[in-house]
Design an enzyme around this catalytic site. Structure first.
Site, PDB file in Angstrom:
ATOM      1  N   CYS A   2       0.909  -0.666  -0.132  1.00  0.00           N
ATOM      2  CA  CYS A   2      -0.223  -0.124   0.163  1.00  0.00           C
ATOM      3  C   CYS A   2       0.760   1.277  -0.039  1.00  0.00           C
ATOM      4  O   CYS A   2       2.358   0.921   0.289  1.00  0.00           O
ATOM      5  CB  CYS A   2      -1.199   0.032   1.549  1.00  0.00           C
ATOM      6  SG  CYS A   2      -1.859  -1.456   1.274  1.00  0.00           S
ATOM      7  N   ARG A  27       1.184   2.079  -5.546  1.00  0.00           N
ATOM      8  CA  ARG A  27       1.874   0.753  -4.738  1.00  0.00           C
ATOM      9  C   ARG A  27       0.118   0.459  -4.703  1.00  0.00           C
ATOM     10  O   ARG A  27       0.264  -0.525  -4.010  1.00  0.00           O
ATOM     11  CB  ARG A  27       2.711   1.577  -3.320  1.00  0.00           C
ATOM     12  CG  ARG A  27       3.545   1.919  -3.889  1.00  0.00           C
ATOM     13  CD  ARG A  27       3.813   2.318  -2.527  1.00  0.00           C
ATOM     14  NE  ARG A  27       4.554   1.705  -1.445  1.00  0.00           N
ATOM     15  CZ  ARG A  27       5.108   1.350  -0.600  1.00  0.00           C
ATOM     16  NH1 ARG A  27       6.554   1.183  -2.509  1.00  0.00           N
ATOM     17  NH2 ARG A  27       5.569  -0.310  -0.310  1.00  0.00           N
ATOM     18  N   TRP A  74      -3.770  -2.038  -1.642  1.00  0.00           N
ATOM     19  CA  TRP A  74      -4.530  -2.571  -1.964  1.00  0.00           C
ATOM     20  C   TRP A  74      -4.008  -3.946  -0.877  1.00  0.00           C
ATOM     21  O   TRP A  74      -3.719  -4.291  -0.206  1.00  0.00           O
ATOM     22  CB  TRP A  74      -2.300  -3.044  -2.950  1.00  0.00           C
ATOM     23  CG  TRP A  74      -2.727  -4.133  -3.525  1.00  0.00           C
ATOM     24  CD1 TRP A  74      -3.015  -4.665  -5.459  1.00  0.00           C
ATOM     25  CD2 TRP A  74      -2.254  -5.634  -3.624  1.00  0.00           C
ATOM     26  NE1 TRP A  74      -3.190  -5.114  -5.569  1.00  0.00           N
ATOM     27  CE2 TRP A  74      -2.603  -6.639  -5.049  1.00  0.00           C
ATOM     28  CE3 TRP A  74      -2.394  -5.831  -2.786  1.00  0.00           C
ATOM     29  CZ2 TRP A  74      -2.760  -7.773  -4.635  1.00  0.00           C
ATOM     30  CZ3 TRP A  74      -2.162  -7.750  -2.535  1.00  0.00           C
ATOM     31  CH2 TRP A  74      -2.420  -7.981  -3.514  1.00  0.00           C
ATOM     32  N   ASN A  98       0.444  -0.997   6.037  1.00  0.00           N
ATOM     33  CA  ASN A  98       1.157  -1.294   5.536  1.00  0.00           C
ATOM     34  C   ASN A  98       1.641  -3.135   5.698  1.00  0.00           C
ATOM     35  O   ASN A  98       2.943  -2.891   6.592  1.00  0.00           O
ATOM     36  CB  ASN A  98       2.123  -0.807   4.302  1.00  0.00           C
ATOM     37  CG  ASN A  98       2.872  -1.493   2.338  1.00  0.00           C
ATOM     38  OD1 ASN A  98       2.406  -2.151   2.585  1.00  0.00           O
ATOM     39  ND2 ASN A  98       3.689  -1.079   2.486  1.00  0.00           N
ATOM     40  N   GLY A  99       1.339  -3.429   5.264  1.00  0.00           N
ATOM     41  CA  GLY A  99       2.211  -5.163   5.649  1.00  0.00           C
ATOM     42  C   GLY A  99       1.111  -6.067   6.050  1.00  0.00           C
ATOM     43  O   GLY A  99      -0.608  -5.871   5.558  1.00  0.00           O
ATOM     44  N   GLU A 477       9.400 -12.578 -20.705  1.00  0.00           N
ATOM     45  CA  GLU A 477       8.956 -11.191 -20.006  1.00  0.00           C
ATOM     46  C   GLU A 477       7.258 -11.013 -21.494  1.00  0.00           C
ATOM     47  O   GLU A 477       6.635  -9.877 -20.805  1.00  0.00           O
ATOM     48  CB  GLU A 477      10.141 -10.475 -19.674  1.00  0.00           C
ATOM     49  CG  GLU A 477      10.063  -9.061 -20.115  1.00  0.00           C
ATOM     50  CD  GLU A 477       9.620  -8.522 -19.149  1.00  0.00           C
ATOM     51  OE1 GLU A 477       9.597  -9.273 -17.679  1.00  0.00           O
ATOM     52  OE2 GLU A 477       8.859  -7.545 -18.953  1.00  0.00           O
ATOM     53  N   LYS A 481       4.381  -8.697 -19.340  1.00  0.00           N
ATOM     54  CA  LYS A 481       3.347  -7.560 -19.810  1.00  0.00           C
ATOM     55  C   LYS A 481       2.207  -7.506 -20.823  1.00  0.00           C
ATOM     56  O   LYS A 481       1.690  -7.130 -20.343  1.00  0.00           O
ATOM     57  CB  LYS A 481       4.887  -7.258 -21.026  1.00  0.00           C
ATOM     58  CG  LYS A 481       6.102  -5.966 -20.940  1.00  0.00           C
ATOM     59  CD  LYS A 481       6.222  -5.104 -19.815  1.00  0.00           C
ATOM     60  CE  LYS A 481       6.105  -5.458 -17.888  1.00  0.00           C
ATOM     61  NZ  LYS A 481       6.478  -6.456 -17.467  1.00  0.00           N
ATOM     62  N   GLU A 484       0.131  -8.291 -17.739  1.00  0.00           N
ATOM     63  CA  GLU A 484      -0.941  -7.589 -16.942  1.00  0.00           C
ATOM     64  C   GLU A 484      -2.035  -6.666 -17.213  1.00  0.00           C
ATOM     65  O   GLU A 484      -1.824  -5.725 -15.898  1.00  0.00           O
ATOM     66  CB  GLU A 484       0.393  -7.015 -15.933  1.00  0.00           C
ATOM     67  CG  GLU A 484       1.813  -6.441 -16.880  1.00  0.00           C
ATOM     68  CD  GLU A 484       3.000  -6.530 -15.598  1.00  0.00           C
ATOM     69  OE1 GLU A 484       2.785  -6.967 -14.358  1.00  0.00           O
ATOM     70  OE2 GLU A 484       3.778  -6.010 -16.642  1.00  0.00           O
ATOM     71  N   HIS A 500       4.803 -30.505 -27.801  1.00  0.00           N
ATOM     72  CA  HIS A 500       4.924 -31.859 -27.145  1.00  0.00           C
ATOM     73  C   HIS A 500       2.717 -31.317 -25.957  1.00  0.00           C
ATOM     74  O   HIS A 500       2.998 -31.919 -24.502  1.00  0.00           O
ATOM     75  CB  HIS A 500       5.881 -31.803 -26.272  1.00  0.00           C
ATOM     76  CG  HIS A 500       6.914 -31.941 -26.323  1.00  0.00           C
ATOM     77  ND1 HIS A 500       7.219 -33.258 -26.999  1.00  0.00           N
ATOM     78  CD2 HIS A 500       8.203 -31.160 -27.110  1.00  0.00           C
ATOM     79  CE1 HIS A 500       8.319 -32.971 -27.502  1.00  0.00           C
ATOM     80  NE2 HIS A 500       8.675 -31.769 -28.186  1.00  0.00           N
ATOM     81  N   LYS A 599       2.502  -1.906  -7.998  1.00  0.00           N
ATOM     82  CA  LYS A 599       3.754  -1.874  -7.888  1.00  0.00           C
ATOM     83  C   LYS A 599       4.962  -2.608  -7.298  1.00  0.00           C
ATOM     84  O   LYS A 599       6.089  -3.604  -7.918  1.00  0.00           O
ATOM     85  CB  LYS A 599       4.196  -0.570  -7.716  1.00  0.00           C
ATOM     86  CG  LYS A 599       5.986  -0.007  -9.039  1.00  0.00           C
ATOM     87  CD  LYS A 599       5.851  -0.351 -10.587  1.00  0.00           C
ATOM     88  CE  LYS A 599       7.643  -0.385 -10.505  1.00  0.00           C
ATOM     89  NZ  LYS A 599       7.250  -0.830 -11.926  1.00  0.00           N
TER      90      LYS A 599
HETATM   91  C1  AGP Z   1       6.367  -6.613 -13.893  1.00  0.00           C
HETATM   92  O1  AGP Z   1       6.134  -6.118 -14.733  1.00  0.00           O
HETATM   93  C2  AGP Z   1       5.380  -6.716 -12.440  1.00  0.00           C
HETATM   94  N1  AGP Z   1       5.086  -5.463 -12.043  1.00  0.00           N
HETATM   95  C3  AGP Z   1       6.728  -7.740 -12.093  1.00  0.00           C
HETATM   96  O2  AGP Z   1       6.402  -8.903 -11.993  1.00  0.00           O
HETATM   97  C4  AGP Z   1       7.171  -6.699 -10.545  1.00  0.00           C
HETATM   98  O3  AGP Z   1       8.360  -7.295 -11.554  1.00  0.00           O
HETATM   99  C5  AGP Z   1       7.950  -8.086  -9.553  1.00  0.00           C
HETATM  100  O4  AGP Z   1       6.727  -8.290  -9.080  1.00  0.00           O
HETATM  101  C6  AGP Z   1       8.962  -8.038  -9.288  1.00  0.00           C
HETATM  102  O5  AGP Z   1       8.840  -6.669  -8.358  1.00  0.00           O
HETATM  103  P1  AGP Z   1      10.525  -6.246  -8.050  1.00  0.00           P
HETATM  104  O6  AGP Z   1      12.011  -6.102  -9.304  1.00  0.00           O
HETATM  105  O7  AGP Z   1      10.302  -4.919  -7.542  1.00  0.00           O
HETATM  106  O8  AGP Z   1      11.242  -6.733  -6.939  1.00  0.00           O
END
Ligand code: AGP
Length: 604
Positions: A2, A27, A74, A98-99, A477, A481, A484, A500, A599
């Site tokens: 958060c 966040r 969040w 936050n936690g 990757e 992308k 998400e 397979h 994030k």
């Molecule tokens: C990446 O597009 C995502 N938002 C997510 O996979 C991110 O890379 C992952 O949560 C790791 O975050 P960090 O690099 O801050 O540890």
């Protein structure tokens, strides 16, 4: 994950809190709220939705007072609802958190008798605990409470009868703080402070921070004053703004040339990588007999590229581990293991836990981190900062390519130290690294082409990425992308593995993004592309510019400049980022704040 902010100073608190939450919204944005303290008591406003919904809700209201706390959520414990939104008030205590409090049940059983909760959150139970322990001395209350709480937390707390004061304490979850002419500030990260100062500090764990109008101070749990270790951030508010771009993500995609320059240049001396400025000694590379790269999500995908780069040059085994798995698998590591943890935020809890596990097993740990002073950076034995600047969009872009650049430089230095590469070889690699950055700039010029071709993906619900070797890592990757931010279900497949089983899903019009930049396996890739084309796939082909491909096997063909195989990821990544970005835009989605995500994943 958060966003939290606290303030006490000489400005009206409400606007300060809301502006700070707007900087922290990446966040988490399920709900938002503020609480402002005045002589009349504490006034709270909170709502489901993001900070703009909160702003709309309070614009007709008056919030007197220059001390307060704010939260953008969040959801973890308790669904998305107004009653579960923070701040939470219980008796004489108002707080934000936050936690995750893991022993919330035991706490409530012990301190909640005869009381009722207004929410379904662990946070409100924590507020009830603070209230139950409060006898007019906030610091004493906090010292007692944290002995009872288990889990992760960053609290900002206001106590009735203690005006103009915010108390904070953290464990695992991040908090930074600063004193400026406007007053005292605390927040989840520095982006919320940068409008007031570039000098800040990270609140040490288990240290009480007291924010007052005219001062802030820190006390340890024995009541002794603690001096903060000051840090300086070298970017300003514009770096954390969109600066005319429609979304943070496209801005950050375009910032990659600068981000890569800022990450590479400080480590290059006469054409060879040198980590003296990072205080990373060569000796840590000499005696190791294995490397574990541990990360989550995109950072883990960068690690997959790093594995290819390092194994090719250094010839020792490199394993890439998903942090949330690594921390529970009793890994076979020891003092001859180098554990590289990669994290943009430096706060991802699974990566942090893996780092702590690696250290407890005697491994040498090196963090590749973008946020200065973050927990992972501070706890790693050594840290190689990437200098991408603040990455606000949830979808990581520039952080990914600078992580790859950092891994290229590490591979070069390791190989040199171990006698596998001489200076001439390193200088050649450096030139190739620079060429890959130049190639990235050319990939950016494909933006309009990609904007057009992604209309063909707009109404698709399933999509496949295929690649071999390092292109499989890029496929992973590209897939995350796209998923998400466009919500299209996609999968990454090692191209040779498709037949397979999964090829049964390839039917007429199913998009397949075939990443075929690797000279070494190009012929095999073309065979795999023929297989999917024969079943009606819509093929987007990505190759190096000099690679032959008959038109019959693709619908769209994008190219990157010619490069040695292991230097293709950086320009290829931009193409994948732009495909994901424009697919999301065409689908009319919230590119920067996709549903269910945040994030930085600071909860397990
Ligand atoms: C990446 O597009 C995502 N938002 C997510 O996979 C991110 O890379 C992952 O949560 C790791 O975050 P960090 O690099 O801050 O540890």
């Amino acid at each position: 994950m958060c966003g939290i902010i606290g303030f006490s100073g000489n400005l009206e608190a409400a606007p300060v809190l809301v502006a700070g939450l707007e900087q922290l919204e990446y966040r988490g944005y399920d709900s938002a709220g503020i609480a402002v303290q005045s002589a009349k008591g504490v006034k709270t406003a909170k709502t489901v939705g993001n900070v703009s919904v909160l702003k709309e809700k309070i614009k007709e209201e008056t919030f007197e007072g220059s001390c307060g706390i704010g939260h953008t959520r969040w959801a973890t414990h308790g669904g998305v609802s107004e009653e579960n939104a923070h701040p939470h008030r219980f008796g004489k205590v108002t707080l934000i958190h936050n936690g995750i409090i893991e022993n919330y049940k035991e706490i409530w059983e012990e301190y909640g008798a005869g009381k009722t909760l207004a929410s379904q959150t662990d946070t409100e139970i924590a507020a009830a605990l603070f209230d139950a322990l409060y006898e007019g001395k906030p610091e004493e209350t906090i010292r007692k409470a944290v002995k009872l709480l288990e889990g992760s937390y960053a609290f900002c707390i206001m106590f009735e009868g203690v005006p103009d004061t915010v108390y904070c304490i953290r464990k695992v979850s991040p908090l930074v703080a600063a004193r400026a002419k406007e007053g005292s500030f605390v927040a989840s990260d520095v982006t919320a402070l940068i409008a007031y100062t570039q000098d800040y500090f990270v609140l040490p764990e288990d240290t009480i921070l007291v924010l007052k109008k005219e001062e802030l101070y820190l006390e340890d749990l024995q009541g002794r004053r603690v001096e903060p270790e000051m840090l300086h951030v070298n970017w300003d508010t514009t770096a954390a703004q969109k600066n005319g771009y429609p979304h943070y993500m496209i801005k950050e995609i375009h910032e990659q040339p600068e981000a890569l320059h800022n990450t590479i240049a400080p480590r290059m001396k006469a054409g060879i990588p040198d980590f003296e400025v990072d205080k990373i000694p060569d000796r840590i590379f000499k005696e190791i007999n294995q490397i574990k790269i541990v990360a989550c999500g995109t950072a883990m995908h960068a690690g997959m590229v790093g594995k290819v780069l390092i194994e090719k040059r250094v010839r020792i085994p490199v394993a890439v581990e998903i942090a949330s798995e690594f921390r529970y698998q009793n890994p076979i590591i020891d003092e001859k293991t180098l554990v590289i943890v990669i994290s943009q935020s430096g706060e991802t809890i699974d990566t942090l836990a893996s780092l702590r596990l690696a250290k407890s097993e005697g491994a040498c740990t090196l963090g590749i981190v973008n946020v200065k002073g973050s927990t992972i950076a501070r706890e790693s034995d050594y840290v190689l900062y990437t200098h991408a600047g603040p990455e606000i969009a949830v979808a990581s872009t520039k952080a990914y390519t600078v992580q790859i650049a950092a891994l290229v430089m590490l591979a070069m230095r390791m190989a040199y130290v171990r006698g596998k590469l001489d200076e001439a070889g390193m200088k050649k690699d450096y030139e190739l690294l620079k060429s890959s950055v130049e190639a990235l700039k050319l990939s950016l010029t494909l933006e309009e082409t990609i904007k057009e071709l992604t209309y063909a993906l707009t109404d698709k619900e399933d999509l496949f990425f295929i690649g071999r070797g390092i292109d499989y890592a890029l496929s992973c990757e590209g897939s995350i992308k796209l998923k998400e931010i466009s919500y299209i279900h996609s999968e990454a497949y090692a191209a040779g593995e498709l037949k397979h089983g999964t090829i049964s899903l390839i039917t007429e019009g199913v998009p397949v993004i075939a990443i075929a930049t690797q000279e070494s396996v190009y012929a095999k890739m073309i065979s795999n592309i023929r297989e999917v084309k024969a079943r009606g796939a819509l093929v987007i082909l990505i190759t190096q510019e000099d690679m032959e491909a008959e038109e019959a096997i693709y619908d769209y063909h994008l190219t990157i400049p010619k490069l040695p195989d292991e230097f293709t990821p950086i320009p290829t990544a931009v193409i994948l980022q732009l495909i994901a970005y424009y697919t999301s835009v065409h689908r009319g989605l919230n590119v920067d704040q996709p549903r269910n995500l945040a994030k930085s994943v600071t909860v397990e």
